[in-house]
Design an enzyme around this catalytic site. Sequence first.
Site, PDB file in Angstrom:
ATOM      1  N   CYS A  59       0.758  -1.253   0.000  1.00  0.00           N
ATOM      2  CA  CYS A  59       0.000   0.000   0.000  1.00  0.00           C
ATOM      3  C   CYS A  59       0.790   1.307   0.000  1.00  0.00           C
ATOM      4  O   CYS A  59       0.881   1.993  -1.006  1.00  0.00           O
ATOM      5  CB  CYS A  59      -0.946   0.011   1.184  1.00  0.00           C
ATOM      6  N   HIS A 114      -3.560   6.453   2.663  1.00  0.00           N
ATOM      7  CA  HIS A 114      -2.498   5.606   3.211  1.00  0.00           C
ATOM      8  C   HIS A 114      -1.089   6.201   3.101  1.00  0.00           C
ATOM      9  O   HIS A 114      -0.104   5.477   2.925  1.00  0.00           O
ATOM     10  CB  HIS A 114      -2.548   4.213   2.578  1.00  0.00           C
TER      11      HIS A 114
END
Length: 186
Positions: A59, A114
């Site tokens: 991510c 993120h």
Amino acid sequence: CSGTAVAAPRPPNIIMIFCDDLGYGDLGCYGSSIRTPNLDRMASEGMRFTHFLSANPVCSPSRAALLTGRYPTRVSVPRVLNPMDTTGLPDSEVTLAQMLKARNYKAMCIGKWHLGHLPQYLPTNRGFDEYFGIPYSNDMNPRVLLHNTEVVEQTATLETLTPRYTQHALRFIEDSKDSPFFLYFA
């Protein structure tokens, strides 16, 4: 040299859809038997890229690389960030949204960010005019839903996220039709 002014072509609108865990062969436009008619239509009407690499398979580093064009370790995001971290994508790094902003683009980030949850790391401080999404993964807690920097839901309702993300994306596209825009839909 006739002296007739030629208007510069309008810059293209950019819709970048960034999906975790999606393989090249998972979309119909790339040969999958999985039906993806709306994405296939976007691919046929827009530009399709067939050669690409990810700077990292997880991510935070992959997002940092995508938005800066630099290796994750060079932008101080070498691993997945979690809600306990107090760091994020450094302010010294220039994002794609910031580069496009200098070209008069409107920019919106929708979905999973993120790259840090503290205000200085959120999308609205990284070149995006607006943000609607979750600062971390859906499976991390706390799972707050933000609009810009304000908490809309203390615990985001996962079952309604996709329709709400879509609604915000459609509104942004409609509101931005008179200028070039960049929609980062993660």
